[in-house]
Enzyme design. Structure first.
Site, mmCIF file in Angstrom:
data_model
loop_
_atom_site.group_PDB
_atom_site.id
_atom_site.type_symbol
_atom_site.label_atom_id
_atom_site.label_comp_id
_atom_site.label_asym_id
_atom_site.label_seq_id
_atom_site.Cartn_x
_atom_site.Cartn_y
_atom_site.Cartn_z
ATOM 1 C CG ASP A 246 -2.553 9.506 11.500
ATOM 2 O OD1 ASP A 246 -3.741 9.896 11.515
ATOM 3 O OD2 ASP A 246 -1.908 9.332 10.457
ATOM 4 C CG PHE B 267 3.838 8.391 7.559
ATOM 5 C CD1 PHE B 267 4.139 9.707 7.867
ATOM 6 C CD2 PHE B 267 2.854 7.747 8.270
ATOM 7 C CE1 PHE B 267 3.477 10.357 8.884
ATOM 8 C CE2 PHE B 267 2.199 8.397 9.290
ATOM 9 C CZ PHE B 267 2.503 9.707 9.594
ATOM 10 N N GLY B 268 4.537 6.887 3.165
ATOM 11 C CA GLY B 268 5.391 6.284 2.147
ATOM 12 C C GLY B 268 4.843 4.952 1.683
ATOM 13 C CE LYS C 196 4.374 2.351 6.942
ATOM 14 N NZ LYS C 196 3.320 2.800 7.820
ATOM 15 N N GLY D 12 0.830 -1.191 0.000
ATOM 16 C CA GLY D 12 0.000 0.000 0.000
ATOM 17 C C GLY D 12 0.865 1.241 0.000
#
Ligand SMILES: *[C@@H]1O[C@H](CO)[C@@H](O)[C@H](O)[C@H]1NC(C)=O
Ligand SMILES: *[C@@H]1O[C@H](CO)[C@@H](O)[C@H](O)[C@H]1NC(C)=O
Ligand SMILES: *[C@@H]1O[C@H](CO)[C@@H](O)[C@H](O)[C@H]1NC(C)=O
Ligand SMILES: *[C@@H]1O[C@H](CO)[C@@H](O)[C@H](O)[C@H]1NC(C)=O
Ligand SMILES: *[C@@H]1O[C@H](CO)[C@@H](O)[C@H](O)[C@H]1NC(C)=O
Ligand SMILES: *[C@@H]1O[C@H](CO)[C@@H](O)[C@H](O)[C@H]1NC(C)=O
Ligand SMILES: *[C@@H]1O[C@H](CO)[C@@H](O)[C@H](O)[C@H]1NC(C)=O
Ligand SMILES: *[C@@H]1O[C@H](CO)[C@@H](O)[C@H](O)[C@H]1NC(C)=O
Ligand SMILES: *[C@@H]1O[C@H](CO)[C@@H](O)[C@H](O)[C@H]1NC(C)=O
Length: 635
Positions: A468, A354-355, A372, A350
């Site tokens: 978050d 953030f990246g 990630k 995905g």
């Protein structure tokens, strides 16, 4: 008469000593052992409690029951045991959860959860007196639920993973009386003595490095009447389980004695530990092939140097002096490159805020991971952030996605997380076509996420603010436990380490109103977001979405309006159908509103939230409050 008593006593003694002591100096062709799960005997005579399979338990018991009491009502006879173990973790910094020496009424512990309870208990029976289990744990992870002191401790457990007594692994030196730390998972053999004095009702646990005589002072010494805990006949053995990562648990030798002096182990006849799995096997062929290989090497050297130069560029990393402290948390880029087959799109899981996130399999260990890649140019704050990442990597909770380590390249930070096979919760809630989650599952996930967030807020050494929380940051593991991911990440961005971020990072719809004014994240701004998350899960709607008229609809306000009309249940996700528990649904919706209160001081703490969710404390009646966007203006 006297003779009769004598014969009777003799008979008793014989009957009793038939199986009341045993010694294994290594387990070569050992008999009278019952193994299950991952446990096995190796060809060189080691008892291995686990292998590289994940999420599975392993048990090894002495096959015959031992008599711990003369009769059911009697007190427990003295017993003592000694064994030598070694724990070799897959990675230096993390491995399996640990193992235990256990005394159990049954050899069949198949009910135990494969993950978290050291192969002894499951979610329902942990802590229950009917277990009749006495265990000494050698725990190499710190699990908050078990109130563990650290990730290297020894504890005495009675019917529960919450130890009655526990201390960091150590021994008290006879020479100077000082406590000397021992690292359980160093891979070095450690000898343990566990002794119970039936008269004094004292249970002692003593550790020492192999070859050192037994220290005079025990590490743990617990006065406990075991009569109601141990039954007349019990089995003795070992238990372990592997989680995400594994350790090898080896037992090298073991002796046990009922009511008497423990038979000494013959330390020089214990089997050797295997060399570290990656070590180079020497062979005879080497001496023949070596000269030949050498000349080939010389010829190939030039080619290799060129290759290395190309590869060095491809696998180049950024590493600074200060990172030396974090070396054990660092993954090489090459390893991650291999794990994700060169970050192929095929392995892309995905693209988040953030990246990009890739799925990978670490080359040697075959651990599945999520990798990630976060781009960030600024060097400012990186050091603090990496320090924080490393400290977050020490967080262990069943409702957090474990951070395994990091890697740094120019302009890029790469984080390695444990892989969550069921993906993110929002795809279950909002995607068309995907099987919907039933209410039981949703409530389970909600409770899990609440417990993970409570851990971040209150149960760890320092307060960690997630910043978050939302359904897309909740991932689901193979058992459908909700796991919070990305905790602490938003901070990197809020620190200004990312390009063009001067405003608050978070997600609209989850940002507490006070943030607009203060820009200061707190535990109550997390609670606010958790409230919006609750509503997302119960209503099957996003925190902000367009309504039929194409207008922006804030979920909290919409639920709030229904609540005012006394129709809160109508906001439930239509996909749930009629299959839900109305009290739970009502609780979740109202709690969602309660958490979303515009005033931070009016929101509950996560401790209270979990109490409400567990039904320990009733939810206080909700008082009408101002529409939250009105309120924002007033703040
Ligand atoms: C164990 O058993 C195997 C085969 O049954 C035998 O070859 C070996 O010598 C035995 N080892 C010991 C230490 O008794
Ligand atoms: C681990 O042990 C179990 C039970 O003995 C076995 O089924 C499994 O194949 C083993 N796993 C590996 C990777 O060797
Ligand atoms: C252990 O107990 C479970 C549940 O009762 C049963 O299914 C299983 O067959 C038992 N295993 C053994 C080896 O007795
Ligand atoms: C936990 O173990 C007990 C037996 O100790 C069993 O009755 C129960 O069904 C198990 N619960 C789960 C969730 O596996
Ligand atoms: C300790 O042991 C007793 C049994 O003697 C048990 O009832 C108690 O709950 C245990 N746990 C703790 C944390 O003290
Ligand atoms: C031993 O371990 C404890 C707990 O982990 C720690 O506080 C202490 O500093 C250690 N002592 C030494 C000498 O390493
Ligand atoms: C247990 O340890 C205490 C303190 O070290 C000692 O006084 C006692 O004799 C020990 N008991 C046994 C059974 O070893
Ligand atoms: C230990 O517990 C048993 C059963 O709970 C009780 O009968 C016995 O008196 C206790 N022993 C002592 C010394 O308190
Ligand atoms: C201990 O084991 C060694 C090696 O197997 C053997 O030579 C020695 O005799 C044993 N010692 C005792 C006391 O049994």
């Amino acid at each position: 008469m006297v003779v009769k008593i004598f014969i009777w006593a003799l008979f008793l003694k014989l009957a009793f000593s038939a199986n009341d002591d045993f010694t294994y100096n290594g387990f070569n062709n050992a008999s009278l052992l019952s193994l299950d799960g991952l446990a096995a005997l190796s060809s060189d005579g080691l008892l291995k409690l686990t292998n590289v399979s994940r999420h599975a338990p392993g048990h090894a018991f002495f096959s015959l029951p031992l008599q711990f009491k003369k009769s059911a009502a009697d007190s427990v006879i003295s017993f003592s045991t000694t064994f030598v173990f070694a724990i070799v973790p897959e990675y230096p910094t993390f491995g399996g959860a640990g193992f235990t020496f256990v005394i159990s009424p049954s050899k069949n512990l198949s009910y135990a959860s494969p993950n978290y309870f050291l192969g002894l208990f499951n979610m329902t029976d942990n802590g229950k007196p009917y277990n009749h289990i006495l265990a000494v744990e050698f725990d190499t992870s710190r699990s908050p639920e078990a109130h563990d002191v650290d990730n290297n401790h020894v504890g005495i457990d009675i019917n529960s993973l919450i130890s009655n007594q526990s201390l960091p692994a150590a021994f008290r030196s006879d020479a100077d009386g000082q406590l000397k730390n021992l690292s359980l998972s160093s891979g070095e053999p450690i000898q343990v003595w566990i002794e119970y004095d039936g008269l004094g009702m004292q249970l002692n646990v003593t550790l020492s490095p192999l070859w050192m005589p037994k220290p005079k002072h025990a590490l743990l010494s617990l006065t406990v009447n075991l009569s109601s805990i141990l039954l007349e006949h019990m089995y003795v053995g070992f238990s372990a389980s592997t989680g995400l990562a594994y350790s090898y648990y080896y037992i090298l030798g073991w002796s046990f004695k009922m009511d008497g002096k423990i038979p000494e182990l013959n330390l020089s006849s214990l089997p050797p530990l295997p060399q570290t799995p990656t070590s180079f096997k020497k062979s005879k062929a080497l001496s023949i092939w070596l000269p030949l290989a050498l000349s080939v090497f010389v010829l190939m050297a030039a080619a290799i140097v060129m290759l290395i130069m190309v590869r060095r560029k491809r696998f180049s990393e950024l590493q600074e002096d200060w990172e030396i402290d974090f070396a054990s948390h660092r993954f090489s880029y090459k390893k991650l490159y291999k794990a994700t087959r060169g970050f192929k799109d095929k392995y892309l899981l995905g693209v988040g805020g953030f990246g990009r996130v890739y799925r990978g399999v670490l080359p040697a260990s075959k651990v599945e991971v999520a990798v990630k890649r976060i781009s960030h140019e600024s060097r400012q704050g990186v050091r603090e952030f990496v320090a924080e990442i490393v400290s977050l990597g020490r967080l262990r909770h069943r409702n957090l996605v474990q951070l395994l380590g990091y890697c740094r390249r120019k302009g890029e930070l790469i984080l390695v997380y444990e892989y969550m096979p069921n993906g993110s919760l929002d795809s279950f809630l909002f995607s068309e076509g995907k099987q919907t989650l039933d209410w039981g599952c949703r409530f389970w996930i909600i409770k899990g996420v609440a417990s993970g967030l409570l851990y971040l807020h209150e149960d760890w050494d320092q307060v960690v603010i997630h910043r978050d929380i939302k359904a897309s940051n909740v991932l689901l593991d193979s058992d459908m436990n909700g796991r919070l991911s990305d905790f602490g990440l938003a901070k990197l961005y809020n620190h200004g380490a990312a390009p063009q971020t001067t405003n608050v990072v978070g997600t609209v719809g989850f940002l507490a109103p006070e943030l607009v004014r203060t820009c200061k994240f707190t535990t109550s701004s997390d609670v606010f977001a958790f409230g919006a998350f609750l509503l997302e899960v119960a209503c099957g709607r996003r925190a902000i979405e367009a309504n039929e008229q194409g207008m922006e609809q804030v979920l909290v306000d919409w639920v709030f309006a229904h609540w005012r009309m006394g129709k809160i249940i109508e906001t439930k996700d239509p996909k749930l159908g009629e299959d839900y528990v109305v009290e739970e649904l009502d609780l979740v919706l109202k709690l969602g509103l309660f958490c979303s209160h515009p005033l931070p001081s009016a929101r509950p703490s996560m401790r209270q939230v979990t109490q409400f969710l567990n039904g320990d404390v009733p939810l206080p009646p909700l008082l009408p409050y101002q529409h939250h966007f009105d309120c924002m203006q007033k703040l």
